[in-house]
Design a protein around this motif. Structure first.
Motif, PDB file in Angstrom:
ATOM      1  N   THR A  39      36.803 -11.823  35.698  1.00  0.00           N
ATOM      2  CA  THR A  39      35.568 -12.496  35.273  1.00  0.00           C
ATOM      3  C   THR A  39      34.646 -11.553  34.506  1.00  0.00           C
ATOM      4  O   THR A  39      33.633 -12.009  33.945  1.00  0.00           O
ATOM      5  N   LEU A  40      34.986 -10.266  34.472  1.00  0.00           N
ATOM      6  CA  LEU A  40      34.099  -9.269  33.864  1.00  0.00           C
ATOM      7  C   LEU A  40      34.659  -8.659  32.585  1.00  0.00           C
ATOM      8  O   LEU A  40      34.032  -7.777  31.995  1.00  0.00           O
ATOM      9  N   THR A  41      35.832  -9.106  32.138  1.00  0.00           N
ATOM     10  CA  THR A  41      36.500  -8.435  31.019  1.00  0.00           C
ATOM     11  C   THR A  41      35.854  -8.692  29.665  1.00  0.00           C
ATOM     12  O   THR A  41      36.204  -8.029  28.681  1.00  0.00           O
ATOM     13  N   GLU A  42      34.908  -9.619  29.591  1.00  0.00           N
ATOM     14  CA  GLU A  42      34.215  -9.835  28.319  1.00  0.00           C
ATOM     15  C   GLU A  42      33.074  -8.835  28.120  1.00  0.00           C
ATOM     16  O   GLU A  42      32.461  -8.783  27.066  1.00  0.00           O
ATOM     17  N   ARG A  43      32.796  -8.039  29.140  1.00  0.00           N
ATOM     18  CA  ARG A  43      31.722  -7.044  29.035  1.00  0.00           C
ATOM     19  C   ARG A  43      32.298  -5.716  28.537  1.00  0.00           C
ATOM     20  O   ARG A  43      33.510  -5.523  28.494  1.00  0.00           O
ATOM     21  N   ASP A  44      31.423  -4.792  28.197  1.00  0.00           N
ATOM     22  CA  ASP A  44      31.839  -3.509  27.630  1.00  0.00           C
ATOM     23  C   ASP A  44      32.095  -2.499  28.747  1.00  0.00           C
ATOM     24  O   ASP A  44      31.167  -1.913  29.306  1.00  0.00           O
ATOM     25  N   TRP A  45      33.347  -2.295  29.088  1.00  0.00           N
ATOM     26  CA  TRP A  45      33.701  -1.386  30.173  1.00  0.00           C
ATOM     27  C   TRP A  45      33.625   0.076  29.748  1.00  0.00           C
ATOM     28  O   TRP A  45      33.458   0.945  30.597  1.00  0.00           O
ATOM     29  N   ARG A  46      33.765   0.350  28.468  1.00  0.00           N
ATOM     30  CA  ARG A  46      33.804   1.750  28.029  1.00  0.00           C
ATOM     31  C   ARG A  46      32.422   2.402  28.066  1.00  0.00           C
ATOM     32  O   ARG A  46      32.301   3.599  28.339  1.00  0.00           O
ATOM     33  N   ASP A  47      31.393   1.651  27.785  1.00  0.00           N
ATOM     34  CA  ASP A  47      30.043   2.217  27.749  1.00  0.00           C
ATOM     35  C   ASP A  47      29.307   2.064  29.073  1.00  0.00           C
ATOM     36  O   ASP A  47      28.299   2.735  29.300  1.00  0.00           O
ATOM     37  N   ALA A  48      29.780   1.196  29.939  1.00  0.00           N
ATOM     38  CA  ALA A  48      29.127   0.992  31.242  1.00  0.00           C
ATOM     39  C   ALA A  48      29.672   1.994  32.255  1.00  0.00           C
ATOM     40  O   ALA A  48      30.886   2.164  32.401  1.00  0.00           O
ATOM     41  N   ARG A  49      28.777   2.653  32.940  1.00  0.00           N
ATOM     42  CA  ARG A  49      29.173   3.640  33.950  1.00  0.00           C
ATOM     43  C   ARG A  49      29.406   2.950  35.286  1.00  0.00           C
ATOM     44  O   ARG A  49      28.598   2.108  35.718  1.00  0.00           O
ATOM     45  N   ALA A  50      30.509   3.308  35.948  1.00  0.00           N
ATOM     46  CA  ALA A  50      30.779   2.764  37.278  1.00  0.00           C
ATOM     47  C   ALA A  50      29.742   3.303  38.258  1.00  0.00           C
ATOM     48  O   ALA A  50      29.389   4.486  38.213  1.00  0.00           O
ATOM     49  N   ALA A  51      29.264   2.469  39.146  1.00  0.00           N
ATOM     50  CA  ALA A  51      28.195   2.856  40.067  1.00  0.00           C
ATOM     51  C   ALA A  51      28.622   4.042  40.923  1.00  0.00           C
ATOM     52  O   ALA A  51      29.697   4.040  41.526  1.00  0.00           O
ATOM     53  N   GLY A  52      27.779   5.065  40.952  1.00  0.00           N
ATOM     54  CA  GLY A  52      28.009   6.215  41.804  1.00  0.00           C
ATOM     55  C   GLY A  52      29.032   7.203  41.294  1.00  0.00           C
ATOM     56  O   GLY A  52      29.323   8.202  41.967  1.00  0.00           O
ATOM     57  N   LEU A  53      29.620   6.957  40.120  1.00  0.00           N
ATOM     58  CA  LEU A  53      30.669   7.822  39.592  1.00  0.00           C
ATOM     59  C   LEU A  53      30.254   8.396  38.237  1.00  0.00           C
ATOM     60  O   LEU A  53      29.348   7.887  37.582  1.00  0.00           O
ATOM     61  N   ASP A  54      30.970   9.434  37.832  1.00  0.00           N
ATOM     62  CA  ASP A  54      30.767   9.989  36.497  1.00  0.00           C
ATOM     63  C   ASP A  54      31.672   9.322  35.468  1.00  0.00           C
ATOM     64  O   ASP A  54      31.642   9.682  34.288  1.00  0.00           O
ATOM     65  N   TRP A  55      32.508   8.382  35.901  1.00  0.00           N
ATOM     66  CA  TRP A  55      33.441   7.691  35.020  1.00  0.00           C
ATOM     67  C   TRP A  55      32.824   6.403  34.505  1.00  0.00           C
ATOM     68  O   TRP A  55      31.975   5.784  35.157  1.00  0.00           O
ATOM     69  N   SER A  56      33.311   5.968  33.345  1.00  0.00           N
ATOM     70  CA  SER A  56      32.980   4.629  32.864  1.00  0.00           C
ATOM     71  C   SER A  56      33.751   3.605  33.688  1.00  0.00           C
ATOM     72  O   SER A  56      34.702   3.942  34.415  1.00  0.00           O
ATOM     73  N   CYS A  57      33.360   2.353  33.563  1.00  0.00           N
ATOM     74  CA  CYS A  57      34.100   1.292  34.250  1.00  0.00           C
ATOM     75  C   CYS A  57      35.548   1.252  33.775  1.00  0.00           C
ATOM     76  O   CYS A  57      36.472   1.016  34.570  1.00  0.00           O
ATOM     77  N   ARG A  58      35.768   1.499  32.488  1.00  0.00           N
ATOM     78  CA  ARG A  58      37.129   1.502  31.943  1.00  0.00           C
ATOM     79  C   ARG A  58      37.948   2.630  32.557  1.00  0.00           C
ATOM     80  O   ARG A  58      39.082   2.423  33.001  1.00  0.00           O
ATOM     81  N   ALA A  59      37.388   3.842  32.586  1.00  0.00           N
ATOM     82  CA  ALA A  59      38.114   4.975  33.160  1.00  0.00           C
ATOM     83  C   ALA A  59      38.400   4.753  34.644  1.00  0.00           C
ATOM     84  O   ALA A  59      39.466   5.135  35.147  1.00  0.00           O
TER      85      ALA A  59
END
Length: 362
Positions: A24-44
Motif C-alpha cells: 500500500t506504500l509503494t507509490e511513495r518515494d522510498w529512496r528519499d524517505a528515511r526509515a524511522a530510527g535508522l540511518d537507512w532510507s526506506c528503500r535500503a
C-alpha cells in the motif's frame, strides 16, 4: 500437546502481514524517505530485509557451519519498490521452506551469541526482521504496522529469553529493540537477540531450552523434542516450570537455565540438566539432573555434568567459581556421577549431601 511449530507458519503469517502493508506504500518515494530510527532510507531498509531472508534460507539449506555463505542478492537496475517487496515475499517463502525441511536438531552459523541457531532461531530472526523493519519503513512513510501479537510473542520466546514478558507482546518487542517505551522499564539503548546455547559432548548434545520449549514442557508437552521411552520425567517438567517462572519475572539468564540432553546416535532426548539459578554474588550456582530410566547406567549423566561443569567454570563464564549439587544419601548412582566428574563432598543440607566443583579443580 505440541503448541510450538517449526516456525514456517509464523514466517508465512509475518510475510503476509508485512507485504500487505508495504504494497500500500509503494507509490511513495522510498529512496528519499528515511526509515524511522535508522540511518537507512526506506528503500535500503527493504533491500536489507530481502537480503537477510534469502541469506537465512541459505544458511539453513546449506548447513553453513563457520561463517555466512559468501553470496548476497543484488537488485537489477531500475527495480521498483514494488519489485523489492516481491523479493521480500520470495525470500520469506524460501526461508519458510528451509525451516520446514530442516530437521529440528540441525544448526547453522549465526554469530549471536553462540555462533549457531536452529530452525526455530532462524524463523524467529526472520520474523523479527520482517516485523521490525516493516515498522521502521511504515513509520518513515507516515503510517503504522500493527502485527498479530502471536508473532511478536513467537520472537520474544525464542530469541529474547532475558526480556520479561509484557501485557502487549508487540509493544514489548518494540521496547526490547530500542523502538518504544514501556512503563516502569528503562529505555533500551543497545540490544542483540539471543539464540540458544548448545554444548556438544562425545555422545550427547546439550540444548538450552528456549522459553517456548520450557512453557511446553511444563504444560505436559514434549518441548519440541522426541523423547526416549516415557520421557520427559516429572523432574524435567518441574525444572522447566521453575526456569519459565524466572523468565516471567525477567530474572532468567538464558544460559543458566535448563539443558535438554539429546542422544546423538538417534536424536532422542533422554533427560535434562538444569541450573537452579544464575551465579550468586559469591560465584556459586547449583545444578540438578534427571535421566529417563532406560538411559541410566551408560555414563550419559557423567558426560553431561562434566560438560556443564567445564563450561560453567570456563574462561568465558568468569563469574562462576563453584558449582554445587545436592543428592539424597541413598542415591549412590548420582553420587558416583558427581565424584567421577570431580565434585567433592562439602557437608549436608536439609535435602541431602552437598557436593561442590570449584574452578581450580578443572
Amino acid at each position: 500437546m505440541r503448541r510450538s511449530l517449526s516456525g514456517g507458519d509464523q514466517l508465512d503469517a509475518a510475510v503476509a502481514e508485512c507485504v500487505t502493508l508495504l504494497r500500500t506504500l509503494t507509490e511513495r518515494d522510498w529512496r528519499d524517505a528515511r526509515a524511522a530510527g535508522l540511518d537507512w532510507s526506506c528503500r535500503a531498509t527493504a533491500e536489507h530485509v530481502a537480503d537477510d531472508l534469502v541469506a537465512y534460507a541459505g544458511q539453513l539449506a546449506g548447513r553453513a557451519r563457520d561463517a555466512y555463505l559468501p553470496f548476497e542478492i543484488r537488485f537489477e537496475e531500475g527495480t521498483t519498490d514494488s519489485g523489492v517487496v516481491d523479493v521480500i515475499e520470495t525470500g520469506g517463502a524460501l526461508l519458510a521452506a528451509a525451516v520446514r525441511t530442516t530437521p529440528p536438531r540441525v544448526r547453522a552459523f549465526h554469530p549471536y551469541p553462540f555462533r549457531s541457531a536452529n530452525r526455530q532461531g532462524f524463523a524467529a530472526m526472520g520474523v523479527a526482521e520482517l516485523l521490525l523493519h516493516t515498522h521502521d519503513i511504515a513509520r518513515g512513510l507516515g503510517t503504522v504496522l500493527q502485527p498479530s501479537p502471536e508473532l511478536a510473542e513467537f520472537v520474544l520466546q525464542r530469541i529474547f529469553p532475558e526480556v520479561r514478558p509484557g501485557v502487549d507482546p508487540w509493544e514489548t518487542l518494540l521496547w526490547a529493540t530500542g523502538r518504544g517505551e514501556l512503563p516502569g522499564r528503562a529505555p533500551v539503548r543497545g540490544w542483540r537477540w539471543h539464540n540458544n546455547l548448545v554444548l556438544p559432548t562425545e555422545r550427547l548434545t546439550l540444548e538450552s531450552a528456549t522459553p517456548a520449549a520450557l512453557d511446553e514442557l511444563r504444560a505436559l508437552g514434549d518441548g519440541g523434542f522426541s523423547w526416549l521411552a516415557d520421557g520427559p520425567l516429572d523432574g524435567t517438567r518441574e525444572a522447566a516450570g521453575l526456569v519459565f517462572s524466572s523468565y516471567e519475572k525477567g530474572s532468567l539468564r538464558a544460559e543458566f537455565g535448563l539443558f535438554v540432553l539429546v542422544r546423538r546416535a538417534d536424536g532422542l532426548a533422554i533427560g535434562s540438566l538444569g541450573f537452579h539459578a544464575a551465579p550468586d554474588g559469591d560465584g556459586r550456582t547449583e545444578i540438578g539432573y534427571d535421566l529417563v530410566p532406560e538411559a541410566r547406567g551408560y555414563g550419559f549423566a557423567t558426560e553431561a555434568v562434566r560438560a556443564v561443569g567445564e563450561w560453567a567454570l570456563g574462561r568465558e563464564q568468569g563469574d562462576v567459581d563453584s558449582v554445587f549439587a545436592v543428592v539424597e544419601p541413598k542415591n549412590l548412582a548420582s553420587r558416583g556421577v558427581l565424584e567421577r566428574v570431580g565434585f567433592v563432598g562439602v557437608g549436608e543440607d536439609a535435602e541431602g549431601d552437598a557436593y561442590e566443583l570449584r574452578r581450580y579443580r578443572l
